[in-house]
Design a protein around this motif. Sequence first.
Motif, PDB file in Angstrom:
ATOM      1  N   SER A  72       0.833  -1.202   0.000  1.00  0.00           N
ATOM      2  CA  SER A  72       0.000   0.000   0.000  1.00  0.00           C
ATOM      3  C   SER A  72       0.865   1.248   0.000  1.00  0.00           C
ATOM      4  N   VAL A  73       0.328   2.300  -0.582  1.00  0.00           N
ATOM      5  CA  VAL A  73       0.946   3.618  -0.537  1.00  0.00           C
ATOM      6  C   VAL A  73      -0.061   4.572   0.096  1.00  0.00           C
ATOM      7  N   ALA A  74       0.405   5.365   1.050  1.00  0.00           N
ATOM      8  CA  ALA A  74      -0.444   6.357   1.700  1.00  0.00           C
ATOM      9  C   ALA A  74       0.164   7.741   1.508  1.00  0.00           C
ATOM     10  N   TRP A  75      -0.680   8.764   1.519  1.00  0.00           N
ATOM     11  CA  TRP A  75      -0.170  10.120   1.380  1.00  0.00           C
ATOM     12  C   TRP A  75      -1.176  11.106   1.965  1.00  0.00           C
ATOM     13  N   LEU A  76      -0.687  12.322   2.153  1.00  0.00           N
ATOM     14  CA  LEU A  76      -1.530  13.441   2.548  1.00  0.00           C
ATOM     15  C   LEU A  76      -1.857  14.252   1.307  1.00  0.00           C
ATOM     16  N   ARG A  77      -3.144  14.542   1.104  1.00  0.00           N
ATOM     17  CA  ARG A  77      -3.551  15.410   0.001  1.00  0.00           C
ATOM     18  C   ARG A  77      -3.840  16.793   0.575  1.00  0.00           C
ATOM     19  N   LEU A  87      -5.193   6.399   0.597  1.00  0.00           N
ATOM     20  CA  LEU A  87      -4.529   5.092   0.552  1.00  0.00           C
ATOM     21  C   LEU A  87      -4.817   4.442  -0.797  1.00  0.00           C
ATOM     22  N   GLN A  88      -3.801   3.785  -1.346  1.00  0.00           N
ATOM     23  CA  GLN A  88      -3.988   3.051  -2.605  1.00  0.00           C
ATOM     24  C   GLN A  88      -3.166   1.778  -2.569  1.00  0.00           C
ATOM     25  N   SER A  89      -3.714   0.721  -3.122  1.00  0.00           N
ATOM     26  CA  SER A  89      -2.992  -0.550  -3.228  1.00  0.00           C
ATOM     27  C   SER A  89      -1.943  -0.455  -4.327  1.00  0.00           C
ATOM     28  N   ALA A  91      -1.122  -2.892  -6.008  1.00  0.00           N
ATOM     29  CA  ALA A  91      -1.572  -3.821  -7.044  1.00  0.00           C
ATOM     30  C   ALA A  91      -2.491  -3.140  -8.048  1.00  0.00           C
ATOM     31  N   GLY A  92      -2.894  -1.897  -7.758  1.00  0.00           N
ATOM     32  CA  GLY A  92      -3.777  -1.171  -8.662  1.00  0.00           C
ATOM     33  C   GLY A  92      -5.099  -0.843  -8.010  1.00  0.00           C
ATOM     34  N   GLY A  93      -5.980  -0.252  -8.780  1.00  0.00           N
ATOM     35  CA  GLY A  93      -7.277   0.138  -8.249  1.00  0.00           C
ATOM     36  C   GLY A  93      -7.295   1.598  -7.860  1.00  0.00           C
ATOM     37  N   ALA A  94      -8.461   2.069  -7.494  1.00  0.00           N
ATOM     38  CA  ALA A  94      -8.647   3.483  -7.177  1.00  0.00           C
ATOM     39  C   ALA A  94      -8.156   3.797  -5.773  1.00  0.00           C
ATOM     40  N   ALA A  95      -7.679   5.016  -5.596  1.00  0.00           N
ATOM     41  CA  ALA A  95      -7.302   5.473  -4.256  1.00  0.00           C
ATOM     42  C   ALA A  95      -8.567   5.741  -3.445  1.00  0.00           C
ATOM     43  N   ARG A  96      -8.467   5.564  -2.133  1.00  0.00           N
ATOM     44  CA  ARG A  96      -9.618   5.835  -1.279  1.00  0.00           C
ATOM     45  C   ARG A  96      -9.208   6.739  -0.114  1.00  0.00           C
ATOM     46  N   GLN A  97     -10.139   7.554   0.263  1.00  0.00           N
ATOM     47  CA  GLN A  97      -9.893   8.494   1.353  1.00  0.00           C
ATOM     48  C   GLN A  97     -10.166   7.808   2.685  1.00  0.00           C
ATOM     49  N   LEU A  98      -9.158   7.850   3.569  1.00  0.00           N
ATOM     50  CA  LEU A  98      -9.331   7.265   4.894  1.00  0.00           C
ATOM     51  C   LEU A  98      -9.785   8.289   5.922  1.00  0.00           C
ATOM     52  N   LEU A 127      -4.108   5.570  12.819  1.00  0.00           N
ATOM     53  CA  LEU A 127      -5.268   5.328  11.965  1.00  0.00           C
ATOM     54  C   LEU A 127      -5.161   3.919  11.399  1.00  0.00           C
ATOM     55  N   ALA A 128      -6.171   3.086  11.635  1.00  0.00           N
ATOM     56  CA  ALA A 128      -6.144   1.715  11.139  1.00  0.00           C
ATOM     57  C   ALA A 128      -6.204   1.717   9.613  1.00  0.00           C
ATOM     58  N   ALA A 129      -5.185   1.138   8.974  1.00  0.00           N
ATOM     59  CA  ALA A 129      -5.112   1.172   7.512  1.00  0.00           C
ATOM     60  C   ALA A 129      -6.236   0.373   6.869  1.00  0.00           C
ATOM     61  N   ALA A 130      -6.695  -0.648   7.555  1.00  0.00           N
ATOM     62  CA  ALA A 130      -7.761  -1.476   7.006  1.00  0.00           C
ATOM     63  C   ALA A 130      -9.127  -0.852   7.214  1.00  0.00           C
ATOM     64  N   GLY A 131      -9.179   0.298   7.895  1.00  0.00           N
ATOM     65  CA  GLY A 131     -10.442   0.978   8.099  1.00  0.00           C
ATOM     66  C   GLY A 131     -11.257   0.435   9.240  1.00  0.00           C
ATOM     67  N   GLN A 132     -10.680  -0.461  10.044  1.00  0.00           N
ATOM     68  CA  GLN A 132     -11.408  -1.026  11.177  1.00  0.00           C
ATOM     69  C   GLN A 132     -11.243  -0.127  12.394  1.00  0.00           C
TER      70      GLN A 132
END
Length: 361
Positions: A72-77, A87-89, A91-98, A127-132
């Motif tokens: 995973s890659v995380a960043w501040l926007r 956060l974005q995988s 492996a691909g796919g869309a980024a999601r806001q945590l 902040l839990a990366a898995a969103g839990q």
Amino acid sequence: MSTLSKWLAAPCALVLALASGTVRADEAADAAALHRAVAIEQARAPAPRFPRSAFLVDRVIDSVSLSPDGRSVAWLRVQGNQRSVWLQSTAGGAARQLLSRTEARQLYWSRDSRWLLLESPRQLFALAAAGQGGSGIVTALGGGERREVRAVDPLQGAAVIVSEQVPAASPASAKTWRLLRVDIHGKRSVLHEDADELAGFAFDPQGRLAFLERVEHEDLVIHRVDADGGLHEVLRCVQLQRCSLLPVTAPDGELLLRTDRGGSLLDLARLDAQGTLHTLLTDPAGKADLDALLLDPVDGQPLIASWRSSTSAQRGLDAQTQQAVEAITRHFPQRDLDIQVGRGAQAAWLVGERGPTLQAG
């Protein structure tokens, strides 16, 4: 003038005349070349003019960080005064806001890749990366105790190393400094307390505090920490000498540090059990300080070294890593690179590039 004198002077006059003619010819050629060069430049299209604001644009993406497992890659926007966590995988796919809003200025991963640590001037937030569930404040920062995050714990799954200054209880008493391990839920463990300011530390591969660096008057003094917490001086860096401990010792327990104690350049060195420094790594060109060391996210050992002078250079510290670094360098020639490494099966690496044609990394 005698006849002999006239005959002797005549060749000299001829040489001067020839030399003068040569100089005039060279000056004429130079003038013609200059006029041609000016004509070529005048024929070029004018360079575009950019407004001053174009050079003051803030970065939209900040504090980009790869998880230690490389998944995973995380960043501040950054949008105006508002910052959010994304956060974005790999492996691909869309980024999601945590997190839609945060005061954080820096973002880190815990060693187990489960938590994002958001550092702001006032607090460290997990902040839990898995969103839990389970997210919350790890520790307050700043304040009267000047509490600050010194490092993500290099060997434990979800903890940070924190320093703080305990104010004096009375005018007659002295202030003290503490080094602590704080887990993701805020549990504190005091690693060391001292009357002198603590400048650095190093753990052995089992996670025990093995070395401490203290500020003693104008010197940086490195001590070995015994099993009972006692300190034994092993190296003194005086005046303007630079000595910076790596957070994890070598596998044999010997201290690793960045220092210029052996010369004018900042190098990677090892301190043996007899107190002798051995240079392990220096700039191959002999020009620059060791600028950065990328540490293995699993065991904390040095993995990639970087130097920056008139050019930027990176070097992997083992054959496999060096092969990967060479491939990256070929792909991004003449760039200043920032490499982050993921560990594990099919783990991704993250490469940041800077160059004169890029506004930001």
